[in-house]
Design a protein around this motif. Sequence first.
Motif, PDB file in Angstrom:
ATOM      1  N   ASN A   3      39.071 -29.486 -22.560  1.00 56.05           N
ATOM      2  CA  ASN A   3      40.520 -29.500 -22.351  1.00 56.05           C
ATOM      3  C   ASN A   3      41.057 -28.187 -21.803  1.00 56.05           C
ATOM      4  O   ASN A   3      42.281 -28.015 -21.704  1.00 56.05           O
ATOM      5  N   ASN A   4      40.175 -27.259 -21.454  1.00 57.85           N
ATOM      6  CA  ASN A   4      40.632 -25.944 -21.013  1.00 57.85           C
ATOM      7  C   ASN A   4      41.574 -26.014 -19.817  1.00 57.85           C
ATOM      8  O   ASN A   4      42.632 -25.389 -19.804  1.00 57.85           O
ATOM      9  N   VAL A   5      41.175 -26.762 -18.800  1.00 58.00           N
ATOM     10  CA  VAL A   5      41.994 -26.846 -17.584  1.00 58.00           C
ATOM     11  C   VAL A   5      43.324 -27.517 -17.885  1.00 58.00           C
ATOM     12  O   VAL A   5      44.393 -27.063 -17.427  1.00 58.00           O
ATOM     13  N   ARG A   6      43.279 -28.581 -18.668  1.00 58.38           N
ATOM     14  CA  ARG A   6      44.524 -29.273 -19.019  1.00 58.38           C
ATOM     15  C   ARG A   6      45.458 -28.367 -19.814  1.00 58.38           C
ATOM     16  O   ARG A   6      46.658 -28.272 -19.514  1.00 58.38           O
ATOM     17  N   ASP A   7      44.899 -27.680 -20.808  1.00 61.86           N
ATOM     18  CA  ASP A   7      45.732 -26.813 -21.645  1.00 61.86           C
ATOM     19  C   ASP A   7      46.294 -25.646 -20.842  1.00 61.86           C
ATOM     20  O   ASP A   7      47.450 -25.244 -21.033  1.00 61.86           O
ATOM     21  N   LEU A   8      45.478 -25.099 -19.954  1.00 63.74           N
ATOM     22  CA  LEU A   8      45.948 -24.008 -19.099  1.00 63.74           C
ATOM     23  C   LEU A   8      47.090 -24.473 -18.201  1.00 63.74           C
ATOM     24  O   LEU A   8      48.093 -23.769 -18.023  1.00 63.74           O
ATOM     25  N   SER A   9      46.972 -25.675 -17.657  1.00 64.78           N
ATOM     26  CA  SER A   9      48.022 -26.221 -16.781  1.00 64.78           C
ATOM     27  C   SER A   9      49.323 -26.451 -17.542  1.00 64.78           C
ATOM     28  O   SER A   9      50.414 -26.141 -17.043  1.00 64.78           O
ATOM     29  N   ILE A  10      49.218 -26.983 -18.754  1.00 63.09           N
ATOM     30  CA  ILE A  10      50.417 -27.216 -19.556  1.00 63.09           C
ATOM     31  C   ILE A  10      51.088 -25.892 -19.904  1.00 63.09           C
ATOM     32  O   ILE A  10      52.327 -25.771 -19.864  1.00 63.09           O
ATOM     33  N   ALA A  11      50.286 -24.876 -20.227  1.00 65.61           N
ATOM     34  CA  ALA A  11      50.851 -23.566 -20.561  1.00 65.61           C
ATOM     35  C   ALA A  11      51.592 -22.980 -19.361  1.00 65.61           C
ATOM     36  O   ALA A  11      52.692 -22.432 -19.511  1.00 65.61           O
ATOM     37  N   TYR A  12      51.001 -23.080 -18.177  1.00 70.76           N
ATOM     38  CA  TYR A  12      51.674 -22.587 -16.976  1.00 70.76           C
ATOM     39  C   TYR A  12      52.969 -23.358 -16.714  1.00 70.76           C
ATOM     40  O   TYR A  12      53.965 -22.788 -16.266  1.00 70.76           O
ATOM     41  N   LEU A  13      52.953 -24.654 -16.983  1.00 70.55           N
ATOM     42  CA  LEU A  13      54.166 -25.455 -16.824  1.00 70.55           C
ATOM     43  C   LEU A  13      55.262 -24.963 -17.757  1.00 70.55           C
ATOM     44  O   LEU A  13      56.427 -24.817 -17.341  1.00 70.55           O
ATOM     45  N   LEU A  14      54.915 -24.683 -19.011  1.00 70.02           N
ATOM     46  CA  LEU A  14      55.897 -24.184 -19.964  1.00 70.02           C
ATOM     47  C   LEU A  14      56.461 -22.832 -19.527  1.00 70.02           C
ATOM     48  O   LEU A  14      57.672 -22.579 -19.637  1.00 70.02           O
ATOM     49  N   VAL A  15      55.593 -21.966 -19.038  1.00 66.08           N
ATOM     50  CA  VAL A  15      56.043 -20.652 -18.580  1.00 66.08           C
ATOM     51  C   VAL A  15      56.990 -20.798 -17.385  1.00 66.08           C
ATOM     52  O   VAL A  15      58.051 -20.159 -17.339  1.00 66.08           O
ATOM     53  N   ALA A  16      56.621 -21.635 -16.426  1.00 64.54           N
ATOM     54  CA  ALA A  16      57.461 -21.837 -15.248  1.00 64.54           C
ATOM     55  C   ALA A  16      58.821 -22.413 -15.632  1.00 64.54           C
ATOM     56  O   ALA A  16      59.871 -21.982 -15.115  1.00 64.54           O
ATOM     57  N   VAL A  17      58.831 -23.386 -16.535  1.00 68.46           N
ATOM     58  CA  VAL A  17      60.097 -23.983 -16.978  1.00 68.46           C
ATOM     59  C   VAL A  17      60.960 -22.937 -17.681  1.00 68.46           C
ATOM     60  O   VAL A  17      62.187 -22.883 -17.482  1.00 68.46           O
ATOM     61  N   THR A  18      60.341 -22.078 -18.495  1.00 73.88           N
ATOM     62  CA  THR A  18      61.096 -21.032 -19.181  1.00 73.88           C
ATOM     63  C   THR A  18      61.720 -20.055 -18.190  1.00 73.88           C
ATOM     64  O   THR A  18      62.900 -19.700 -18.305  1.00 73.88           O
ATOM     65  N   TYR A  19      60.923 -19.620 -17.211  1.00 68.89           N
ATOM     66  CA  TYR A  19      61.453 -18.708 -16.189  1.00 68.89           C
ATOM     67  C   TYR A  19      62.582 -19.367 -15.400  1.00 68.89           C
ATOM     68  O   TYR A  19      63.607 -18.735 -15.113  1.00 68.89           O
ATOM     69  N   LEU A  20      62.383 -20.620 -15.030  1.00 68.94           N
ATOM     70  CA  LEU A  20      63.417 -21.330 -14.290  1.00 68.94           C
ATOM     71  C   LEU A  20      64.703 -21.430 -15.101  1.00 68.94           C
ATOM     72  O   LEU A  20      65.804 -21.198 -14.578  1.00 68.94           O
ATOM     73  N   TYR A  21      64.560 -21.769 -16.358  1.00 71.46           N
ATOM     74  CA  TYR A  21      65.748 -21.954 -17.203  1.00 71.46           C
ATOM     75  C   TYR A  21      66.530 -20.644 -17.346  1.00 71.46           C
ATOM     76  O   TYR A  21      67.744 -20.603 -17.134  1.00 71.46           O
ATOM     77  N   VAL A  22      65.828 -19.570 -17.699  1.00 72.39           N
ATOM     78  CA  VAL A  22      66.505 -18.288 -17.885  1.00 72.39           C
ATOM     79  C   VAL A  22      67.103 -17.796 -16.570  1.00 72.39           C
ATOM     80  O   VAL A  22      68.256 -17.341 -16.525  1.00 72.39           O
ATOM     81  N   GLY A  23      66.325 -17.895 -15.486  1.00 67.92           N
ATOM     82  CA  GLY A  23      66.834 -17.439 -14.194  1.00 67.92           C
ATOM     83  C   GLY A  23      68.058 -18.212 -13.732  1.00 67.92           C
ATOM     84  O   GLY A  23      69.055 -17.623 -13.291  1.00 67.92           O
TER      85      GLY A  23
END
Length: 432
Positions: free
Chosen positions: A259-279
């Motif tokens: 699940n490494n690739v899947r978990d890494l992708s989900i984590a990047y999605l969460l980070v991107a959404v957080t940056y988008l929201y704050v920005g």
Amino acid sequence: MSDLHGATDPQERVTPKASAMNSRIQYYNRLTSTDQTLMPPKHVIPPSEEIYVYSPLGRAMQLESSLDGVGTNSSMVTIFAIWNTMMGTSILSIPWAMKQAGFTLGIILIILMGLLLLYCCYRVVKSRNTINFVDTSSWEFIDVCKYYFGSFGQWSSLLFSMISLIGAMVVYWVLMSNFLFNTGKFLYSTISVIYLIVLVTLKAVRSGFHLEFHWFESVNNFVAEFRLSFPQLTGVLTLAFFFHNSVITLLKNNQDQKNNVRDLSIAYLLVAVTYLYVGIMVFAAFPSPELSKECIEPNFLDNLPSNDVMAFIARVFLLFQMTTVYPLLGYLVRVQLLVQLFGKVYPSFLHVFILNLLIICTGVLVARFYPNIGGLIRYSGATCGLAFVFVYPSLVHMISLKRQRQLKWSSIAFHSLIMVLGLANFITQFFM
């Protein structure tokens, strides 16, 4: 973790037997050639239930993961660990960087850069699998670079790793100075990202959105949607999404390696959404046309007055967080640098003292003469990202494909484009 032999006495020390076993393992680890590590024989390695980690205080702790031979972190823990690790000081500069690119282009670039750096991080994760006939289970990406590019790859990757770590320490020092000053002005009355999200949400609700769309020209204190200064955002985002020198270590503890690739992708999605929201929230809620969007500071908390209670709380928690993380970053610098130079984490008190003094003096000087965290983040991000994100992962992948006689022109073109983009991202930072 549990104590050696289940000891409850906190002062119990390592037994002579365990110490001797540790010395034998270290002996084999030191018998290392330039391209591969001599593995200790199986009879030297103790059973999994007898494997311990030795602390600097002389105690031995048993790793829980050694009991069953796999990592113990669930996918949920791994995802949020990556998300929490990646979310650093860059989040404070995202609104400013988005303003530099333009609101619309900024949103597009956050999404595209997130996808690009996720792919490059994926290539780092898979890099050890490209090496056959050598045990790479304990390798980091620096070891992979050494394998493919020799001493140059080892030392250059170490250099860029140092830039990311020391750059983070300098940014932390500047922010600690800033937060301490602003906190002191209102003293008469680990911060989580959730608090910052709550802060920007409440501020946006109170002030409302102030947006006008002017595609290529700034009008009435509103900036254009597409601006030529967008590389400042890409530089910040390179560090904001930078996790490439730690991803292998963290994913080793994932319980299900599939699940490494899947978990890494989900984590990047969460980070991107957080940056988008704050920005988006900070940029949209900034009160224009009364104030120009150009007034958004590299640290968006600086746009809030020192006597603002919520901003005060944010600064206090950030100050506490950074004073606890700063020594850890210093330790990582010491481990990576001094081990490569002297073969020891702690060569002597003088070595460590001089290194710490140089790092602290650098932070003090930068805080005094260039306290611009937006500039510091984009410069260090573009610099360390050039090697760790764009160039080395792409080169390693293409070389491995060539050795397998599977390299195609489409792959050459795609990964060459990634390296060109990384170089352009680096060069343009000095012309903005």
